[in-house]
Write an enzyme that holds these catalytic residues in place. Structure first.
Site, PDB file in Angstrom:
ATOM      1  N   ARG A 148       0.848  -1.190   0.000  1.00  0.00           N
ATOM      2  CA  ARG A 148       0.000   0.000   0.000  1.00  0.00           C
ATOM      3  C   ARG A 148       0.884   1.241   0.000  1.00  0.00           C
ATOM      4  O   ARG A 148       2.028   1.222   0.461  1.00  0.00           O
ATOM      5  CB  ARG A 148      -0.901   0.005   1.238  1.00  0.00           C
ATOM      6  CG  ARG A 148      -1.792  -1.223   1.367  1.00  0.00           C
ATOM      7  CD  ARG A 148      -2.559  -1.194   2.683  1.00  0.00           C
ATOM      8  NE  ARG A 148      -3.459  -2.337   2.842  1.00  0.00           N
ATOM      9  CZ  ARG A 148      -3.136  -3.478   3.432  1.00  0.00           C
ATOM     10  NH1 ARG A 148      -1.923  -3.630   3.958  1.00  0.00           N
ATOM     11  NH2 ARG A 148      -4.005  -4.464   3.532  1.00  0.00           N
ATOM     12  N   LYS A 172      -1.793  -2.705   8.044  1.00  0.00           N
ATOM     13  CA  LYS A 172      -2.991  -2.354   8.796  1.00  0.00           C
ATOM     14  C   LYS A 172      -2.999  -3.099  10.132  1.00  0.00           C
ATOM     15  O   LYS A 172      -2.591  -4.247  10.216  1.00  0.00           O
ATOM     16  CB  LYS A 172      -4.247  -2.693   7.994  1.00  0.00           C
ATOM     17  CG  LYS A 172      -4.499  -1.757   6.818  1.00  0.00           C
ATOM     18  CD  LYS A 172      -5.835  -2.067   6.166  1.00  0.00           C
ATOM     19  CE  LYS A 172      -6.167  -1.063   5.071  1.00  0.00           C
ATOM     20  NZ  LYS A 172      -7.467  -1.345   4.442  1.00  0.00           N
ATOM     21  N   HIS A 243      -2.544   2.437  -5.825  1.00  0.00           N
ATOM     22  CA  HIS A 243      -3.343   1.241  -5.577  1.00  0.00           C
ATOM     23  C   HIS A 243      -3.546   0.455  -6.860  1.00  0.00           C
ATOM     24  O   HIS A 243      -3.728  -0.766  -6.825  1.00  0.00           O
ATOM     25  CB  HIS A 243      -4.687   1.620  -4.954  1.00  0.00           C
ATOM     26  CG  HIS A 243      -5.180   0.620  -3.969  1.00  0.00           C
ATOM     27  ND1 HIS A 243      -4.538   0.372  -2.769  1.00  0.00           N
ATOM     28  CD2 HIS A 243      -6.241  -0.233  -4.001  1.00  0.00           C
ATOM     29  CE1 HIS A 243      -5.185  -0.573  -2.102  1.00  0.00           C
ATOM     30  NE2 HIS A 243      -6.219  -0.956  -2.838  1.00  0.00           N
ATOM     31  N   ARG A 246      -0.737  -1.824  -7.130  1.00  0.00           N
ATOM     32  CA  ARG A 246      -0.976  -2.945  -6.206  1.00  0.00           C
ATOM     33  C   ARG A 246      -1.918  -3.968  -6.838  1.00  0.00           C
ATOM     34  O   ARG A 246      -1.659  -5.172  -6.797  1.00  0.00           O
ATOM     35  CB  ARG A 246      -1.562  -2.393  -4.906  1.00  0.00           C
ATOM     36  CG  ARG A 246      -1.951  -3.432  -3.851  1.00  0.00           C
ATOM     37  CD  ARG A 246      -2.335  -2.681  -2.575  1.00  0.00           C
ATOM     38  NE  ARG A 246      -3.067  -3.476  -1.598  1.00  0.00           N
ATOM     39  CZ  ARG A 246      -2.497  -4.248  -0.671  1.00  0.00           C
ATOM     40  NH1 ARG A 246      -1.178  -4.354  -0.628  1.00  0.00           N
ATOM     41  NH2 ARG A 246      -3.231  -4.901   0.200  1.00  0.00           N
ATOM     42  N   HIS A 269      -3.600  -9.048   3.329  1.00  0.00           N
ATOM     43  CA  HIS A 269      -5.053  -9.095   3.492  1.00  0.00           C
ATOM     44  C   HIS A 269      -5.405  -9.966   4.697  1.00  0.00           C
ATOM     45  O   HIS A 269      -4.899 -11.078   4.844  1.00  0.00           O
ATOM     46  CB  HIS A 269      -5.726  -9.692   2.252  1.00  0.00           C
ATOM     47  CG  HIS A 269      -5.765  -8.764   1.087  1.00  0.00           C
ATOM     48  ND1 HIS A 269      -5.910  -9.191  -0.211  1.00  0.00           N
ATOM     49  CD2 HIS A 269      -5.676  -7.406   1.021  1.00  0.00           C
ATOM     50  CE1 HIS A 269      -5.912  -8.150  -1.027  1.00  0.00           C
ATOM     51  NE2 HIS A 269      -5.781  -7.061  -0.303  1.00  0.00           N
ATOM     52  N   TYR A 278      -9.028 -10.720  -7.253  1.00  0.00           N
ATOM     53  CA  TYR A 278      -8.030 -10.748  -8.323  1.00  0.00           C
ATOM     54  C   TYR A 278      -8.180 -11.977  -9.208  1.00  0.00           C
ATOM     55  O   TYR A 278      -7.760 -11.964 -10.365  1.00  0.00           O
ATOM     56  CB  TYR A 278      -6.626 -10.663  -7.733  1.00  0.00           C
ATOM     57  CG  TYR A 278      -6.425  -9.363  -6.993  1.00  0.00           C
ATOM     58  CD1 TYR A 278      -6.408  -8.155  -7.672  1.00  0.00           C
ATOM     59  CD2 TYR A 278      -6.303  -9.331  -5.610  1.00  0.00           C
ATOM     60  CE1 TYR A 278      -6.272  -6.959  -6.999  1.00  0.00           C
ATOM     61  CE2 TYR A 278      -6.158  -8.145  -4.922  1.00  0.00           C
ATOM     62  CZ  TYR A 278      -6.146  -6.956  -5.630  1.00  0.00           C
ATOM     63  OH  TYR A 278      -6.014  -5.773  -4.959  1.00  0.00           O
TER      64      TYR A 278
END
Length: 297
Positions: A148, A172, A243, A246, A269, A278
């Site tokens: 990110r 995150k 992004h 990414r 994730h 994806y």
């Protein structure tokens, strides 16, 4: 409010819970508190009588007001978190959020670069100026790792393990992970660190890997401008920000044979469901190629 607790205390304590116990970002906390205040306005600031009917009525009002599905999904998640917290604190006799269904946000397939376009983006000629060295290094690293933009900006020099060719990323929820990268990215980062970064280093630079022209840690806005500018130089490339790189990295990994769980780990994730989008991107690209190339498509 119930039990003698006031609205200001409820909102304040819930915000503290989100920041400290849930470790949510400042942006998410602000959005959740906005949603809670909207709900409390709907019930005239009283928790008494807050049941599933009231929650559905409030969300229906949001829907009638034309709120996007993503917004409704976030507000549903917020309400469930809020009512569960209030129940644990004894401010509600029961948790009505448990009866609230999860609103599903629409998930349009992200735009991605073709592999040839990605190659063109990364092979732009450079005169060797510090800015060009920095831009090339960050573009190579974004595409090589799929990190990110916030993770890229947060990188320090020591986060790059040149021997193992991995970077240490703080993602995150303050979760740390190691992400591999290839030789082109390593060479670009080394050129920046040897020939570019020393010319921009100032007292305020600290250990930041990527710097702005004034010597401070690079910010997300600068990275976005770099990505948009480089993509504009490639004919036919969609306009996208970091992004998008990414998304492209994840899609190209799957197209190259990587398994879904490995891509999930690389991207950081929390849920495999997030990564599965994806696979849909790859299938749609395959269908498009089939329709274009097969004589009986």
């Amino acid at each position: 409010m119930s039990g003698g607790v006031g609205r200001e205390e409820v909102v304040g304590e819930f915000g503290r819970h989100l920041r400290i116990e849930r470790d949510l970002s400042q942006h998410t906390v602000r959005a959740y508190l906005t949603d809670v205040n909207s709900l409390l306005d709907h019930v005239d600031g009283r928790l008494e009588g807050l049941d599933i009917g009231v929650l559905r009525e409030w969300l229906a009002g949001q829907y009638r007001a034309g709120k996007a599905r993503a917004t409704l999904a976030r507000r549903t998640a917020c309400v469930r978190t809020f009512t569960a917290y209030c129940y644990r604190r004894g401010w509600l006799a029961a948790d009505p959020g448990l009866l609230l269904g999860s609103a599903k946000a629409a998930r349009p397939l992200p735009a991605v670069l073709a592999q040839e376009q990605a190659q063109a983006v990364l092979e732009a000629p450079s005169a060797g100026e510090p800015k060009e060295l920095r831009d090339q290094a960050l573009l190579e690293l974004l595409y090589a790792t799929g990190v990110r933009v916030s993770e890229l900006c947060g990188l320090d020099v020591d986060d790059v393990d040149r021997d193992r060719r991995v970077i240490r990323v703080l993602g995150k929820g303050r979760k740390e992970r190691s992400v591999p990268f290839g030789l082109p990215a390593l060479r670009a980062v080394d050129r920046w660190c040897i020939h570019g970064r020393p010319l921009w280093v100032r007292a305020r630079s600290g250990a930041a890997l990527f710097l702005g022209v004034r010597g401070g840690r690079i910010d997300a806005g600068t990275v976005r401008r770099v990505v948009h500018a480089r993509l504009a130089q490639v004919d036919g490339a969609p306009d996208m920000g970091p992004h998008g790189l990414r998304h492209s990295a994840a899609t190209h990994l799957l197209e190259g044979g990587a398994d879904l769980r490995s891509v999930q780990e690389l991207l950081g994730h929390a849920s495999l469901n997030t990564t599965q989008i994806y696979t849909h991107v790859s299938i749609e690209r395959l269908r498009a190629a089939y329709r274009q190339a097969h004589p009986r498509a």
